[in-house]
Design a protein around this motif. Sequence first.
Motif, PDB file in Angstrom:
ATOM      1  N   ASP A 289       0.908  -1.155  -0.022  1.00  0.00           N
ATOM      2  CA  ASP A 289      -0.074   0.005   0.121  1.00  0.00           C
ATOM      3  C   ASP A 289       0.839   1.233  -0.245  1.00  0.00           C
ATOM      4  OD1 ASP A 289      -2.215   1.694  -0.018  1.00  0.00           O
ATOM      5  OD2 ASP A 289      -2.041   1.590   2.257  1.00  0.00           O
ATOM      6  N   LEU A 290       0.619   2.448  -0.959  1.00  0.00           N
ATOM      7  CA  LEU A 290       1.111   3.362  -0.724  1.00  0.00           C
ATOM      8  C   LEU A 290       0.646   4.531   0.288  1.00  0.00           C
ATOM      9  CD1 LEU A 290       2.045   5.468  -4.085  1.00  0.00           C
ATOM     10  CD2 LEU A 290       2.131   6.337  -1.977  1.00  0.00           C
ATOM     11  N   ASP A 291       1.444   4.823   1.080  1.00  0.00           N
ATOM     12  CA  ASP A 291       0.771   5.794   2.096  1.00  0.00           C
ATOM     13  C   ASP A 291       1.634   6.945   2.331  1.00  0.00           C
ATOM     14  OD1 ASP A 291      -0.007   6.948   4.425  1.00  0.00           O
ATOM     15  OD2 ASP A 291       0.251   5.181   5.586  1.00  0.00           O
ATOM     16  N   VAL A 292       1.030   7.979   1.741  1.00  0.00           N
ATOM     17  CA  VAL A 292       1.896   9.305   1.587  1.00  0.00           C
ATOM     18  C   VAL A 292       2.127   9.927   3.015  1.00  0.00           C
ATOM     19  CG1 VAL A 292       1.543   9.835  -0.815  1.00  0.00           C
ATOM     20  CG2 VAL A 292      -0.183  10.484   0.982  1.00  0.00           C
ATOM     21  N   THR A 293       1.127   9.569   4.004  1.00  0.00           N
ATOM     22  CA  THR A 293       1.364   9.887   5.255  1.00  0.00           C
ATOM     23  C   THR A 293       2.552   9.562   6.203  1.00  0.00           C
ATOM     24  OG1 THR A 293      -0.068   8.408   6.232  1.00  0.00           O
ATOM     25  CG2 THR A 293      -1.003  10.632   5.314  1.00  0.00           C
ATOM     26  N   LEU A 294       3.038   8.245   5.605  1.00  0.00           N
ATOM     27  CA  LEU A 294       4.075   7.384   6.405  1.00  0.00           C
ATOM     28  C   LEU A 294       5.398   8.434   6.380  1.00  0.00           C
ATOM     29  CD1 LEU A 294       4.557   4.798   7.365  1.00  0.00           C
ATOM     30  CD2 LEU A 294       5.401   3.998   5.256  1.00  0.00           C
ATOM     31  N   ALA A 295       5.997   8.755   7.567  1.00  0.00           N
ATOM     32  CA  ALA A 295       7.033   9.495   7.575  1.00  0.00           C
ATOM     33  C   ALA A 295       7.766   9.047   8.640  1.00  0.00           C
ATOM     34  CB  ALA A 295       6.497  11.156   7.953  1.00  0.00           C
ATOM     35  N   ARG A 296       8.090   7.909   9.030  1.00  0.00           N
ATOM     36  CA  ARG A 296       8.944   7.513   9.930  1.00  0.00           C
ATOM     37  C   ARG A 296      10.425   7.941   9.872  1.00  0.00           C
ATOM     38  NH1 ARG A 296       8.534   1.913  11.746  1.00  0.00           N
ATOM     39  NH2 ARG A 296      10.786   1.686  11.792  1.00  0.00           N
ATOM     40  N   GLY A 297      11.345   8.194  10.896  1.00  0.00           N
ATOM     41  CA  GLY A 297      12.563   8.475  10.845  1.00  0.00           C
ATOM     42  C   GLY A 297      12.847   9.738   9.501  1.00  0.00           C
ATOM     43  N   LEU A 298      11.965  10.604   9.669  1.00  0.00           N
ATOM     44  CA  LEU A 298      12.360  11.621   8.393  1.00  0.00           C
ATOM     45  C   LEU A 298      13.370  12.067   8.347  1.00  0.00           C
ATOM     46  CD1 LEU A 298       9.984  12.891   6.852  1.00  0.00           C
ATOM     47  CD2 LEU A 298       9.732  14.810   8.099  1.00  0.00           C
ATOM     48  N   ASN A 299      14.428  12.212   9.444  1.00  0.00           N
ATOM     49  CA  ASN A 299      15.621  12.726   9.254  1.00  0.00           C
ATOM     50  C   ASN A 299      16.565  11.876   8.896  1.00  0.00           C
ATOM     51  OD1 ASN A 299      14.720  15.302  10.307  1.00  0.00           O
ATOM     52  ND2 ASN A 299      14.473  14.322  12.488  1.00  0.00           N
ATOM     53  N   TYR A 300      16.171  10.767   8.796  1.00  0.00           N
ATOM     54  CA  TYR A 300      17.123   9.517   8.712  1.00  0.00           C
ATOM     55  C   TYR A 300      17.114   8.820   7.206  1.00  0.00           C
ATOM     56  CZ  TYR A 300      19.259   5.126  10.314  1.00  0.00           C
ATOM     57  OH  TYR A 300      19.939   4.276  10.403  1.00  0.00           O
ATOM     58  N   TYR A 301      16.095   8.777   6.950  1.00  0.00           N
ATOM     59  CA  TYR A 301      15.669   8.070   5.445  1.00  0.00           C
ATOM     60  C   TYR A 301      15.908   9.183   4.597  1.00  0.00           C
ATOM     61  CZ  TYR A 301      14.228   4.075   8.304  1.00  0.00           C
ATOM     62  OH  TYR A 301      14.265   2.941   9.164  1.00  0.00           O
ATOM     63  N   THR A 302      16.457   8.678   3.247  1.00  0.00           N
ATOM     64  CA  THR A 302      16.579   9.665   2.133  1.00  0.00           C
ATOM     65  C   THR A 302      15.671   8.975   0.820  1.00  0.00           C
ATOM     66  OG1 THR A 302      18.480   8.430   1.581  1.00  0.00           O
ATOM     67  CG2 THR A 302      18.710  10.315   2.892  1.00  0.00           C
ATOM     68  N   GLY A 303      15.274   7.687   1.001  1.00  0.00           N
ATOM     69  CA  GLY A 303      14.482   7.004  -0.127  1.00  0.00           C
ATOM     70  C   GLY A 303      13.294   6.414   0.257  1.00  0.00           C
ATOM     71  N   ALA A 304      12.999   5.389   0.008  1.00  0.00           N
ATOM     72  CA  ALA A 304      11.987   4.652   0.331  1.00  0.00           C
ATOM     73  C   ALA A 304      11.800   4.247   1.788  1.00  0.00           C
ATOM     74  CB  ALA A 304      12.161   3.050  -0.287  1.00  0.00           C
ATOM     75  N   ILE A 305      10.595   4.437   2.242  1.00  0.00           N
ATOM     76  CA  ILE A 305      10.322   4.192   3.705  1.00  0.00           C
ATOM     77  C   ILE A 305       9.211   3.136   3.799  1.00  0.00           C
ATOM     78  CG2 ILE A 305       9.350   5.481   5.704  1.00  0.00           C
ATOM     79  CD1 ILE A 305       9.911   8.140   4.419  1.00  0.00           C
ATOM     80  N   PHE A 306       9.552   2.193   4.561  1.00  0.00           N
ATOM     81  CA  PHE A 306       8.349   0.994   4.806  1.00  0.00           C
ATOM     82  C   PHE A 306       7.927   1.050   6.176  1.00  0.00           C
ATOM     83  CE2 PHE A 306      11.761  -0.771   2.099  1.00  0.00           C
ATOM     84  CZ  PHE A 306      11.178  -0.794   0.695  1.00  0.00           C
ATOM     85  N   GLU A 307       6.775   0.694   6.354  1.00  0.00           N
ATOM     86  CA  GLU A 307       6.212   0.147   7.818  1.00  0.00           C
ATOM     87  C   GLU A 307       5.196  -0.758   7.588  1.00  0.00           C
ATOM     88  OE1 GLU A 307       5.980   3.372  10.698  1.00  0.00           O
ATOM     89  OE2 GLU A 307       3.786   2.752  10.755  1.00  0.00           O
TER      90      GLU A 307
END
Lengths: 456, 456
Positions: A289-307
Amino acid sequence: MASKPSIPKGTRDFSPIEVAKRQYIIQIIKSNFEKFGFQPIETPSFENSDTLMGKYGEEGDRLIFKILNSGDYLSKADAAYLENKDSAKLTSSISEKALRYDLTVPFARYVVQHQNEIEFPFKRYQIQPVWRADRPQKGRFREFFQCDADVVGSKSLWQEVELVQLYDTVFTDLGLIGATIKINNRKILSGIAEVIGASDKLIDFTVALDKLDKIGEDGVKKEMIEKGIAAEAIVKVQPLFNFIGTISEKIDKLSDLLSSSVEGLKGVEELRFICDNVMKLGLNSAILDLDVTLARGLNYYTGAIFEVAPPKSVAMGSIGGGGRYDDLTGIFGLKDMSGVGISFGLDRIYLVIEELNLFPETVTETTKALFINYGDDEAFYALQAIQRLRAAGIKVELYPDNAKVAKQFQHADKRRIPFAVIIGKQELESNTYSLKNLSTGEQISVDFEKLKVTLL
Amino acid sequence: MASKPSIPKGTRDFSPIEVAKRQYIIQIIKSNFEKFGFQPIETPSFENSDTLMGKYGEEGDRLIFKILNSGDYLSKADAAYLENKDSAKLTSSISEKALRYDLTVPFARYVVQHQNEIEFPFKRYQIQPVWRADRPQKGRFREFFQCDADVVGSKSLWQEVELVQLYDTVFTDLGLIGATIKINNRKILSGIAEVIGASDKLIDFTVALDKLDKIGEDGVKKEMIEKGIAAEAIVKVQPLFNFIGTISEKIDKLSDLLSSSVEGLKGVEELRFICDNVMKLGLNSAILDLDVTLARGLNYYTGAIFEVAPPKSVAMGSIGGGGRYDDLTGIFGLKDMSGVGISFGLDRIYLVIEELNLFPETVTETTKALFINYGDDEAFYALQAIQRLRAAGIKVELYPDNAKVAKQFQHADKRRIPFAVIIGKQELESNTYSLKNLSTGEQISVDFEKLKVTLL
């Protein structure tokens, strides 16, 4: 000390059944890590403090367990801090080591320290405990295991594709059908920030948007304006308020929305590559699922984010997460080392599997048969058989004492051992065994081969 | 921080190969523990300080790693100790938790804490790290694993018999042929003390006797007299100076020697029961030896004492030890709980197996085939096969980047991956795979089924 002993708050003893269930989960995670080409490393439980401090923010620094220096630690303590009773500042002069807070920073340290021995791209997994001086609460412990798989040294998006597959195979093997793997991309979030005209408002924006289900479009917009996001900016990203459809449709919407942001479009292309390939290759049981509100570890990740969210029938937070970080090892002086990884939340996965009753019965199976002890001659005869059964890989035990027979059977019952083997004079003389099925009560006389075959 | 990072002295990073080899040993120990009916428990890495302090003697207390309290720890610190810079006394007011020093005290604490849930006799095993602030040296670390199996709640000597068998099966499975399991009994040592007329001289006596090989009978006797052991006493135990023969002969000698000591004779009878039964049941590859100088943990054990020496071709200290302790849980207020257990020295066993070159080659086998990446179309085709191979349990990988082919083959080589799978236009069109054996250089064209069978 005669008072009943206890353990520190936020820590746990694990009973045999709990260890067996945890090992069952770990074993499935581990075997999938290895099938996907990840190799295990282990790092020390404690690191030099300067390896850990300053890597997790102020809050993190506070939550790191520090180890007191050995010996006469006060002799090197800073006199002024000591006099002023300044705990925070004194710490570094009486403590040089600290317990691991996560597996990512030690991994980065490992990669930099061993860079000359490592063949890159390096796919490593690590399953070890970490410690945090957090306030314990339901499902949050001061000692818990992390299960991480990361690839370092390649920017290929095929790795993101494989990591989604890895989540899918692990959860499928665990019987956790219908886990939702949410994906987003940091560059899309940056693009949204560009479009709304304020990078510093991005967190406020995503936090507000995430409440859409609860407070509705008007509520969200109200909150955004309260947070200082311009009304015109909100208009520009209007499609995010009705962000439904298939993943392809969502990606197309994002592409339109972010058409003025170079970085945003790069994020769209990355997402498209990952999602397209994942869907064409197919998932076994998980939902992407594509979730544009997913923002975990915003300062850390630079590309894909998974949860990962558990199947919808279970009310529980995320059971896994991860993403791409373009500068994992920079903190230790090794530049341009891109990494991407995922983590499995062992404790929560355990609770979900328990709640859905998905642990196979075999997981807690232990000893197959208890040999009843009728005295030394019978015990010796029993051990002769036991020795051969164990050599064949069968778990069997002799009750150690010549106790009352009822007590011995009770022991088998409480231990949930399925068979008892009874050896009396008659069995000794005829070189046989009486094998009793403890659930049916049925008892048969068997020779060694039959005994072995039945217990195998 | 740009300086190359390091880890605290006495700790270790384990590379994938090292983890694999350690896991190989642990897996064999674990599976034998389970075959013998032992069940796993796990306890927290840190315990409340008062659980550990005072249990290992003064030296032990000093070597326990203490964890600094979180937050403003100085606010509760004892003002007088702080002013006097009295590190030793201050510790308990700024540190409430400490890292596990061994697995025995936590096990005792576990048994007492959970006594109402435990079904006795309780056979537990535990394989976890412990920490000691010891001076690091070759083979001695500040973080290391212990592998313990103990039975608590029964005095039956059959357990000692089985523990000898357990040592034997583990070392046999590891290929460590010819390990010597030394056995003694605390009651025999007490008997000798009675006979030489001084319990307080027993340690001096055994230490001196242990040097027989090196300094000869006269040297040993000289040392004993220097330590204040009476000449008449030494005459009484003269047979110990020529203590050779079969185990039965040794037991007979001890029986004569200790005829005046009730406790000594009890020890002889225990030894006879254990050794007779072990020998009648037979050992696979280990050698049982009665060693009257064996005195490990003298203050701790109350019955049998075990220690295992590696095969004679390896110069290395003991690789295991254990014994019977009649009051394991008394320190936590639960009386009359007899225990007996053994421990395996993982680090030393590792070194012995390494030295004897006994690690099977398969232990460090990881990925079976690397799919060479020729671009996205080929990579997609590769992942379709990879997905199905992994589902069949086969470890395969796609090289993540479309890098130079030579570099990709080099990667396979450095990782010791035995096969490469090559997919070009031709393979795509014909739905085949070129499978290259990287040790022979042989390359064949195969369909999926053949690919799978070859890699299985």
